[in-house]
Design an enzyme around this catalytic site. Structure first.
Site, short mmCIF file in Angstrom:
data_model
loop_
_atom_site.label_atom_id
_atom_site.label_comp_id
_atom_site.label_asym_id
_atom_site.label_seq_id
_atom_site.Cartn_x
_atom_site.Cartn_y
_atom_site.Cartn_z
CD GLU A 235 23.13 64.00 24.30
OE1 GLU A 235 21.90 63.96 24.32
OE2 GLU A 235 23.79 64.86 24.91
CD GLU B 197 23.93 71.66 26.41
OE1 GLU B 197 23.39 71.54 27.52
OE2 GLU B 197 23.31 71.51 25.33
N GLY C 8 16.38 66.68 24.82
CA GLY C 8 16.47 68.01 25.41
C GLY C 8 15.17 68.78 25.19
N GLY C 9 15.18 69.67 24.21
CA GLY C 9 14.07 70.59 23.98
C GLY C 9 12.69 69.94 23.99
CB SER D 62 17.52 67.49 16.74
OG SER D 62 18.26 68.69 16.89
CG ASN E 171 19.78 67.22 29.72
OD1 ASN E 171 19.60 67.86 30.76
ND2 ASN E 171 20.89 67.30 29.01
CD1 TRP E 172 13.08 68.28 31.15
CD2 TRP E 172 12.68 68.54 33.34
NE1 TRP E 172 11.90 67.63 31.44
CE2 TRP E 172 11.63 67.78 32.77
CE3 TRP E 172 12.64 68.83 34.70
CZ2 TRP E 172 10.55 67.31 33.54
CZ3 TRP E 172 11.57 68.36 35.47
CH2 TRP E 172 10.54 67.60 34.88
CE LYS E 173 20.20 69.99 26.61
NZ LYS E 173 20.74 70.28 25.30
N GLY F 82 20.21 70.62 19.81
CA GLY F 82 19.53 71.91 19.78
C GLY F 82 19.55 72.59 18.42
CG HIS G 113 25.12 67.26 28.03
ND1 HIS G 113 25.31 68.39 27.27
CD2 HIS G 113 23.99 66.67 27.57
CE1 HIS G 113 24.33 68.47 26.39
NE2 HIS G 113 23.51 67.45 26.54
P1 13P Z 1 18.00 68.61 22.02
O1 13P Z 1 17.05 67.43 22.09
O2 13P Z 1 17.38 69.89 22.44
O3 13P Z 1 18.71 68.64 20.70
O4 13P Z 1 19.13 68.32 23.14
C1 13P Z 1 19.76 67.09 23.16
C2 13P Z 1 20.55 66.97 24.40
O5 13P Z 1 21.52 67.69 24.60
C3 13P Z 1 20.11 65.98 25.40
O6 13P Z 1 21.07 65.81 26.39
#
Ligand code: 13P
Length: 255
Positions: free
Chosen positions: A167, A97, A234-235, A213, A9-11, A173, A95
């Protein structure tokens, strides 16, 4: 038998150019991996170009959100059909967010889910509790509510085709991933509910993946649990080598 499912997920990261460069390099690194389902979710602007760059590879492409209507006066929104036409085969829905910052609810998640399935997109539906909910001992009740309302009216067959991403919001994050015990407990509970509410074939086929994470050095301890079928990253998915390592280490045989 569920093969591991690993999604990036590149956000709101990566331009069209950066996404294409990533996928061109990544697709050759994973070309011999046939036992992991691999997906990248770029921002909308890069979906088409990234899908073109991933064509005829083992890498699939996802949108990060979708609107439930087919078309209309919904400024800023994208429909399932538009995503499909742009080359996406998957879409992330609900998600945390989106829920926290953009007003998604279990009800809109359900409408988006129905729209996605109607356009033959595989939904990656996100659920998970906040830190306050966990501290109040409400984790499993929150998951029940999100599953019941989010997946309302779906058939067992539809649920079988889904990816559900657990999640925990406090793990996103923050560098603080759920322990294998915490993830295992939540995933076992989700699987039981799927069995109870949608039947054994749905529970056996639905991918239930973990997000929060995830890094190359913790992926194995997380996916080793039989009810954890992969990860939404994510990250650590922004860097091609780190994401490749996560894919490679998600395969039981390599460790
Ligand atoms: P991180 O891997 O950066 O914690 O993000 C997880 C996420 O929100 C994947 O959708």
């Amino acid at each position: 038998m569920r093969v591991p499912f690993i999604a990036a997920n590149w956000k709101m990261f990566k331009t069209v150019h950066e996404g294409v460069v990533f996928v061109k390099e990544f697709r050759s690194m994973v070309k011999d991996i046939s036992d992991v389902e691999i997906v990248v979710a770029p921002p909308f602007t890069a979906v088409h170009a990234v899908a073109e760059a991933a064509r005829n590879s083992v890498v699939g492409v996802a949108g990060q959100d979708v609107h439930w209507e087919r078309e209309g006066a919904f400024t800023g929104a994208i429909s399932a059909g538009m995503l499909r036409e742009a080359g996406a085969e998957y879409v992330i829905i609900g998600h945390s967010e989106r829920r926290r910052l953009f007003g998604d609810t279990d009800e809109t998640v359900n409408r988006k889910l129905v729209a996605a399935l109607g356009s033959r997109l595989t939904p990656i539906v996100c659920i998970g509790e906040t830190l306050e909910e966990r501290e109040r001992g409400e984790t499993l009740a929150v998951l029940d509510r999100q599953i019941k309302a989010g997946l309302d009216s779906l058939t067992g067959e539809q649920v079988a085709s889904l990816v559900l991403a657990y999640e925990p919001v406090w793990a996103i994050g923050t560098g603080r991933n759920a322990t294998p015990l915490e993830a295992g407990e939540a995933h076992g509970h989700i699987r039981n509910r799927l069995r109870q509410w949608f039947g054994a074939p749905a529970a056996d086929h639905c991918h239930v993946i973990y997000g929060g994470s995830v890094k190359p050095d913790n992926i194995h301890e997380i996916v080793v649990h039989p009810d954890v079928d992969g990860a939404l990253v994510g990250g650590a998915s922004l860097e091609v080598r780190a994401f490749f390592d996560i894919v490679a280490r998600s395969r039981q045989s390599t460790v």
